[in-house]
Design a protein around this motif. Structure first.
Motif, PDB file in Angstrom:
ATOM      1  N   VAL A 147     -14.033  -1.513 -13.217  1.00  0.00           N
ATOM      2  CA  VAL A 147     -13.490  -0.163 -13.149  1.00  0.00           C
ATOM      3  C   VAL A 147     -12.245  -0.184 -12.270  1.00  0.00           C
ATOM      4  O   VAL A 147     -12.114  -1.028 -11.373  1.00  0.00           O
ATOM      5  CB  VAL A 147     -14.518   0.848 -12.597  1.00  0.00           C
ATOM      6  N   GLY A 148     -11.330   0.727 -12.553  1.00  0.00           N
ATOM      7  CA  GLY A 148     -10.084   0.731 -11.801  1.00  0.00           C
ATOM      8  C   GLY A 148      -9.447   2.096 -11.745  1.00  0.00           C
ATOM      9  O   GLY A 148      -9.882   3.054 -12.395  1.00  0.00           O
ATOM     10  N   ALA A 149      -8.387   2.183 -10.954  1.00  0.00           N
ATOM     11  CA  ALA A 149      -7.612   3.405 -10.814  1.00  0.00           C
ATOM     12  C   ALA A 149      -6.177   3.020 -10.515  1.00  0.00           C
ATOM     13  O   ALA A 149      -5.894   1.931 -10.011  1.00  0.00           O
ATOM     14  CB  ALA A 149      -8.176   4.290  -9.701  1.00  0.00           C
ATOM     15  N   ALA A 150      -5.250   3.926 -10.848  1.00  0.00           N
ATOM     16  CA  ALA A 150      -3.830   3.667 -10.611  1.00  0.00           C
ATOM     17  C   ALA A 150      -3.130   4.969 -10.271  1.00  0.00           C
ATOM     18  O   ALA A 150      -3.519   6.048 -10.745  1.00  0.00           O
ATOM     19  CB  ALA A 150      -3.183   3.026 -11.838  1.00  0.00           C
ATOM     20  N   ALA A 151      -2.106   4.864  -9.435  1.00  0.00           N
ATOM     21  CA  ALA A 151      -1.292   6.021  -9.066  1.00  0.00           C
ATOM     22  C   ALA A 151       0.169   5.603  -9.060  1.00  0.00           C
ATOM     23  O   ALA A 151       0.518   4.544  -8.523  1.00  0.00           O
ATOM     24  CB  ALA A 151      -1.694   6.553  -7.699  1.00  0.00           C
ATOM     25  N   PHE A 152       1.031   6.415  -9.690  1.00  0.00           N
ATOM     26  CA  PHE A 152       2.476   6.192  -9.733  1.00  0.00           C
ATOM     27  C   PHE A 152       3.163   7.427  -9.161  1.00  0.00           C
ATOM     28  O   PHE A 152       2.757   8.554  -9.450  1.00  0.00           O
ATOM     29  CB  PHE A 152       2.955   5.981 -11.173  1.00  0.00           C
ATOM     30  N   PHE A 153       4.227   7.208  -8.385  1.00  0.00           N
ATOM     31  CA  PHE A 153       4.923   8.339  -7.773  1.00  0.00           C
ATOM     32  C   PHE A 153       6.424   8.087  -7.778  1.00  0.00           C
ATOM     33  O   PHE A 153       6.897   7.046  -7.323  1.00  0.00           O
ATOM     34  CB  PHE A 153       4.446   8.555  -6.340  1.00  0.00           C
ATOM     35  N   ASP A 154       7.174   9.057  -8.317  1.00  0.00           N
ATOM     36  CA  ASP A 154       8.633   9.012  -8.325  1.00  0.00           C
ATOM     37  C   ASP A 154       9.135   9.791  -7.112  1.00  0.00           C
ATOM     38  O   ASP A 154       9.025  11.019  -7.078  1.00  0.00           O
ATOM     39  CB  ASP A 154       9.156   9.630  -9.623  1.00  0.00           C
TER      40      ASP A 154
END
Length: 235
Positions: free
Chosen positions: A144-151
């Motif tokens: 299981v995993g998670a990801a976050a991207f932020f500009d």
């Protein structure tokens, strides 16, 4: 609407210079606390991974971007946990170039990936994102995993949860769900995908996946070829 904000994976000069620097490091004797470190050990930290994917549609974060078949080459220069990489794809009327730099530490049972990606096009620069990805295998064969991207320029952000299960004979099933938020107050975009893949060879993967989202209710098939210098040399 900038299609780059839905792209996948700072600058070209950084990638080229970093790759050249890593190559020189692999050829030179390394010194640590005044003592020479075995050159073979230093070289084993350096690798180049590369490949190409052909897909029936380039879909990212709920948007179809290629209007048909997309060809997506990529290359990554690795030195220990650090990397610089390139990923590209044809999009409608243009070509996308994603340039990334980051590192992948492991903390206990967690595998992490922290970095920055810049989205460029033949028609010009677009934007960039900081990202953090994490995955863990609480029980074999589940990951299981998670990801976050932020500009940081627009305050746009993307958050995703994902999971995969390995099956016998090199099959697997996986899925993900995510939300894109916008700094200008626009309504959030929700997207998801689910499908299965088969890797009959170490370097070949076939994938079939259904995507749901604002502009991507469709089934997509892909063929991916990937390898590395270490794999080719048998190391």
């Amino acid at each position: 609407m900038h299609i780059a904000r839905y792209g996948r994976s700072a600058a070209a000069a950084v990638m080229v210079l970093a790759g050249a620097g890593l190559a020189r490091a692999a050829d030179a004797t390394v010194y640590e606390d005044g003592a020479a470190v075995d050159q073979a050990a230093a070289e084993s930290m350096f690798d180049v991974a590369f490949g190409v994917t052909v897909t029936s549609e380039y879909v990212s974060r709920g948007y179809a971007l290629s209007d048909g078949i997309a060809v997506q080459p990529w290359v990554e220069f690795d030195y220990g946990m650090f990397y610089v990489g390139y990923w590209g794809s044809n999009v409608v009327g243009d070509w996308e170039h994603d340039l990334s730099v980051g590192f992948r530490p492991e903390i206990g049972p967690f595998s992490l990936d922290l970095g920055y990606v810049r989205y460029l096009y033949n028609s010009g620069d677009c934007c960039g994102e900081l990202y953090l990805k994490a995955s863990v295998s609480p029980a074999d064969p589940l990951t299981v995993g998670a990801a976050a991207f932020f500009d940081p320029d627009s305050s746009n952000a993307y958050f995703e949860g994902n999971a995969s299960i390995d099956l016998p004979h090199n099959f697997s099933i996986s899925g993900a769900a995510g939300v894109q938020t916008y700094g200008d107050g626009s309504a959030d975009d929700f997207s998801w995908n689910a499908g299965g893949s088969w890797s009959p060879l170490d370097w070949l993967t076939l994938d079939g996946r259904y995507h749901g989202g604002p502009d991507s209710d469709m089934f997509v098939v892909s063929l991916a070829i990937s390898t590395s210098l270490s794999a080719l040399s048998g190391n």
